[in-house]
Design a protein around this motif. Structure first.
Motif, PDB file in Angstrom:
ATOM      1  N   THR A  62     -15.803   3.557 -11.566  1.00 51.87           N
ATOM      2  CA  THR A  62     -14.836   2.778 -10.801  1.00 51.87           C
ATOM      3  C   THR A  62     -14.266   3.586  -9.642  1.00 51.87           C
ATOM      4  O   THR A  62     -14.110   3.075  -8.529  1.00 51.87           O
ATOM      5  CB  THR A  62     -13.700   2.297 -11.723  1.00 51.87           C
ATOM      6  OG1 THR A  62     -14.258   1.524 -12.790  1.00 51.87           O
ATOM      7  CG2 THR A  62     -12.694   1.460 -10.963  1.00 51.87           C
ATOM      8  N   VAL A  63     -13.953   4.857  -9.882  1.00 51.99           N
ATOM      9  CA  VAL A  63     -13.417   5.709  -8.820  1.00 51.99           C
ATOM     10  C   VAL A  63     -14.437   5.861  -7.690  1.00 51.99           C
ATOM     11  O   VAL A  63     -14.099   5.725  -6.507  1.00 51.99           O
ATOM     12  CB  VAL A  63     -13.012   7.086  -9.385  1.00 51.99           C
ATOM     13  CG1 VAL A  63     -12.632   8.046  -8.255  1.00 51.99           C
ATOM     14  CG2 VAL A  63     -11.847   6.927 -10.357  1.00 51.99           C
ATOM     15  N   GLU A 153      -1.077  -9.817  -6.286  1.00 52.41           N
ATOM     16  CA  GLU A 153      -1.607 -10.304  -5.021  1.00 52.41           C
ATOM     17  C   GLU A 153      -1.651  -9.129  -4.050  1.00 52.41           C
ATOM     18  O   GLU A 153      -1.075  -8.068  -4.330  1.00 52.41           O
ATOM     19  CB  GLU A 153      -0.726 -11.421  -4.449  1.00 52.41           C
ATOM     20  CG  GLU A 153       0.708 -10.993  -4.195  1.00 52.41           C
ATOM     21  CD  GLU A 153       1.583 -12.135  -3.699  1.00 52.41           C
ATOM     22  OE1 GLU A 153       1.143 -13.292  -3.756  1.00 52.41           O
ATOM     23  OE2 GLU A 153       2.702 -11.844  -3.238  1.00 52.41           O
ATOM     24  N   VAL A 154      -2.337  -9.295  -2.929  1.00 53.24           N
ATOM     25  CA  VAL A 154      -2.381  -8.222  -1.932  1.00 53.24           C
ATOM     26  C   VAL A 154      -0.996  -8.087  -1.313  1.00 53.24           C
ATOM     27  O   VAL A 154      -0.470  -9.047  -0.746  1.00 53.24           O
ATOM     28  CB  VAL A 154      -3.427  -8.528  -0.843  1.00 53.24           C
ATOM     29  CG1 VAL A 154      -3.381  -7.455   0.235  1.00 53.24           C
ATOM     30  CG2 VAL A 154      -4.825  -8.605  -1.447  1.00 53.24           C
ATOM     31  N   LYS A 173      -5.355  -8.346  -9.903  1.00 49.26           N
ATOM     32  CA  LYS A 173      -5.728  -8.921 -11.205  1.00 49.26           C
ATOM     33  C   LYS A 173      -7.012  -8.244 -11.693  1.00 49.26           C
ATOM     34  O   LYS A 173      -7.020  -7.039 -11.907  1.00 49.26           O
ATOM     35  CB  LYS A 173      -5.823 -10.442 -11.101  1.00 49.26           C
ATOM     36  CG  LYS A 173      -4.485 -11.085 -10.736  1.00 49.26           C
ATOM     37  CD  LYS A 173      -4.541 -12.582 -10.674  1.00 49.26           C
ATOM     38  CE  LYS A 173      -3.170 -13.162 -10.336  1.00 49.26           C
ATOM     39  NZ  LYS A 173      -3.186 -14.617 -10.153  1.00 49.26           N
ATOM     40  N   ASN A 174      -8.123  -8.965 -11.832  1.00 48.34           N
ATOM     41  CA  ASN A 174      -9.359  -8.346 -12.315  1.00 48.34           C
ATOM     42  C   ASN A 174     -10.401  -8.171 -11.216  1.00 48.34           C
ATOM     43  O   ASN A 174     -11.575  -7.938 -11.499  1.00 48.34           O
ATOM     44  CB  ASN A 174      -9.947  -9.171 -13.467  1.00 48.34           C
ATOM     45  CG  ASN A 174      -9.078  -9.105 -14.714  1.00 48.34           C
ATOM     46  OD1 ASN A 174      -8.503  -8.068 -15.011  1.00 48.34           O
ATOM     47  ND2 ASN A 174      -8.977 -10.205 -15.417  1.00 48.34           N
ATOM     48  N   ASP A 175      -9.958  -8.279  -9.961  1.00 44.07           N
ATOM     49  CA  ASP A 175     -10.862  -8.111  -8.830  1.00 44.07           C
ATOM     50  C   ASP A 175     -10.553  -6.817  -8.077  1.00 44.07           C
ATOM     51  O   ASP A 175      -9.399  -6.386  -8.012  1.00 44.07           O
ATOM     52  CB  ASP A 175     -10.734  -9.272  -7.841  1.00 44.07           C
ATOM     53  CG  ASP A 175     -11.371 -10.550  -8.348  1.00 44.07           C
ATOM     54  OD1 ASP A 175     -12.065 -10.495  -9.378  1.00 44.07           O
ATOM     55  OD2 ASP A 175     -11.170 -11.602  -7.718  1.00 44.07           O
ATOM     56  N   MET A 176     -11.587  -6.207  -7.520  1.00 44.21           N
ATOM     57  CA  MET A 176     -11.412  -5.126  -6.570  1.00 44.21           C
ATOM     58  C   MET A 176     -11.420  -5.757  -5.182  1.00 44.21           C
ATOM     59  O   MET A 176     -12.383  -6.448  -4.809  1.00 44.21           O
ATOM     60  CB  MET A 176     -12.552  -4.119  -6.682  1.00 44.21           C
ATOM     61  CG  MET A 176     -12.284  -2.853  -5.901  1.00 44.21           C
ATOM     62  SD  MET A 176     -11.255  -1.750  -6.851  1.00 44.21           S
ATOM     63  CE  MET A 176     -12.423  -1.224  -8.108  1.00 44.21           C
ATOM     64  N   VAL A 177     -10.363  -5.542  -4.430  1.00 43.13           N
ATOM     65  CA  VAL A 177     -10.221  -6.203  -3.138  1.00 43.13           C
ATOM     66  C   VAL A 177     -10.263  -5.158  -2.025  1.00 43.13           C
ATOM     67  O   VAL A 177      -9.589  -4.123  -2.096  1.00 43.13           O
ATOM     68  CB  VAL A 177      -8.898  -7.004  -3.074  1.00 43.13           C
ATOM     69  CG1 VAL A 177      -8.708  -7.626  -1.692  1.00 43.13           C
ATOM     70  CG2 VAL A 177      -8.899  -8.099  -4.139  1.00 43.13           C
ATOM     71  N   GLY A 194     -14.839  -8.154 -11.974  1.00 44.24           N
ATOM     72  CA  GLY A 194     -15.305  -7.469 -13.176  1.00 44.24           C
ATOM     73  C   GLY A 194     -14.674  -6.130 -13.450  1.00 44.24           C
ATOM     74  O   GLY A 194     -15.297  -5.259 -14.061  1.00 44.24           O
ATOM     75  N   PHE A 195     -13.426  -5.934 -13.015  1.00 46.24           N
ATOM     76  CA  PHE A 195     -12.741  -4.656 -13.243  1.00 46.24           C
ATOM     77  C   PHE A 195     -11.454  -4.889 -14.036  1.00 46.24           C
ATOM     78  O   PHE A 195     -10.901  -5.983 -14.035  1.00 46.24           O
ATOM     79  CB  PHE A 195     -12.403  -3.985 -11.902  1.00 46.24           C
ATOM     80  CG  PHE A 195     -13.622  -3.557 -11.128  1.00 46.24           C
ATOM     81  CD1 PHE A 195     -14.142  -2.286 -11.283  1.00 46.24           C
ATOM     82  CD2 PHE A 195     -14.240  -4.421 -10.240  1.00 46.24           C
ATOM     83  CE1 PHE A 195     -15.269  -1.885 -10.586  1.00 46.24           C
ATOM     84  CE2 PHE A 195     -15.363  -4.045  -9.528  1.00 46.24           C
ATOM     85  CZ  PHE A 195     -15.877  -2.765  -9.712  1.00 46.24           C
ATOM     86  N   ARG A 196     -11.001  -3.824 -14.683  1.00 42.10           N
ATOM     87  CA  ARG A 196      -9.726  -3.887 -15.415  1.00 42.10           C
ATOM     88  C   ARG A 196      -8.912  -2.656 -15.074  1.00 42.10           C
ATOM     89  O   ARG A 196      -9.419  -1.529 -15.084  1.00 42.10           O
ATOM     90  CB  ARG A 196      -9.952  -3.950 -16.919  1.00 42.10           C
ATOM     91  CG  ARG A 196     -10.606  -5.232 -17.393  1.00 42.10           C
ATOM     92  CD  ARG A 196     -10.737  -5.249 -18.898  1.00 42.10           C
ATOM     93  NE  ARG A 196      -9.441  -5.228 -19.554  1.00 42.10           N
ATOM     94  CZ  ARG A 196      -9.257  -5.081 -20.875  1.00 42.10           C
ATOM     95  NH1 ARG A 196     -10.316  -4.937 -21.652  1.00 42.10           N
ATOM     96  NH2 ARG A 196      -8.064  -5.088 -21.393  1.00 42.10           N
ATOM     97  N   PHE A 197      -7.638  -2.852 -14.766  1.00 43.34           N
ATOM     98  CA  PHE A 197      -6.735  -1.758 -14.408  1.00 43.34           C
ATOM     99  C   PHE A 197      -5.392  -1.955 -15.109  1.00 43.34           C
ATOM    100  O   PHE A 197      -5.013  -3.061 -15.477  1.00 43.34           O
ATOM    101  CB  PHE A 197      -6.492  -1.743 -12.888  1.00 43.34           C
ATOM    102  CG  PHE A 197      -7.625  -1.187 -12.082  1.00 43.34           C
ATOM    103  CD1 PHE A 197      -7.647   0.139 -11.712  1.00 43.34           C
ATOM    104  CD2 PHE A 197      -8.663  -2.002 -11.690  1.00 43.34           C
ATOM    105  CE1 PHE A 197      -8.696   0.654 -10.964  1.00 43.34           C
ATOM    106  CE2 PHE A 197      -9.716  -1.506 -10.947  1.00 43.34           C
ATOM    107  CZ  PHE A 197      -9.731  -0.174 -10.580  1.00 43.34           C
TER     108      PHE A 197
END
Length: 202
Positions: A62-63, A153-154, A173-177, A194-197
């Motif tokens: 992810t990094v 949100e952004v 949320k669960n998106d990389m933007v 498809g990401f979790r933070f």
């Protein structure tokens, strides 16, 4: 994997670590220097690890994915929000050798952890600060902004701290933007799912 060179090679083989600048940085910065002593045996595994205060050092895949999306240059002025253990801060500073990285962290004990970990290297282009009530550093402008926790949100206040031509990578949320500010000030956005933070707190 037994060392950070093997981790770097693994990420290259996965196709997520590509640019020569970032490959050099992953070869220069050892993830075990940012992992708690109890988890050293897992330092090179491709999953997140706890660093205390409910926070994690992110999964290497992810990094690498986030840093590649930033399109880093050697002279970039970068804001690292949620510097945590300091690993991402070190990778950013190693990549932007003639630039500067400002890391902000809301949790005082993690800020001290990052400072302690970064002392293992000889960086002269890093400044760490305790995060204030406002998100980012109001009044300052950056070429690149990396956020390592998920917002709802952004945040418009961070877009306002992005230079024209700049890029911000932020989990929402669960998106990389990926937020790109064009030279005319208009905003373009791309999403990767498809990401979790852990959640962004401010």
């Amino acid at each position: 994997m037994k060392n950070h060179y093997e981790l770097s090679y693994y990420l290259q083989q996965r196709g997520v670590l590509k640019s020569p600048l970032l490959v050099d940085s992953f070869n220069a910065i050892d993830r075990k220097d940012f992992v708690s002593p109890a988890l050293l045996s897992e330092a090179y595994e491709d999953h997140p690890l706890g660093i205390g205060a409910g926070q994690t050092i992110s999964q290497p895949y992810t990094v690498a994915f986030m840093l590649e999306l930033l399109g880093l240059g050697e002279s970039d002025h970068i804001l690292d929000i949620g510097c945590g253990s300091g690993w991402s801060t070190a990778l950013l500073a190693q990549t932007a050798k003639s630039g500067f990285v400002t890391g902000v962290e809301l949790v005082p004990e993690l800020l001290e952890l990052a400072r302690s970990n970064l002392e293992k290297y000889q960086f002269a282009n890093i400044k760490l600060e305790l995060a204030g009530e406002a998100l980012g550093i109001p009044g300052q402008m950056f070429d690149k902004i990396l956020v390592s926790a998920a917002a709802e949100e952004v945040p418009p206040e961070l877009i306002g701290q992005l230079n024209p031509g700049g890029i911000m990578v932020i989990p929402v949320k669960n998106d990389m933007v990926v937020v790109s500010k064009r030279e005319d000030g208009n905003i373009e956005q791309s999403n990767f799912s498809g990401f979790r933070f852990v959640p962004l707190i401010y």
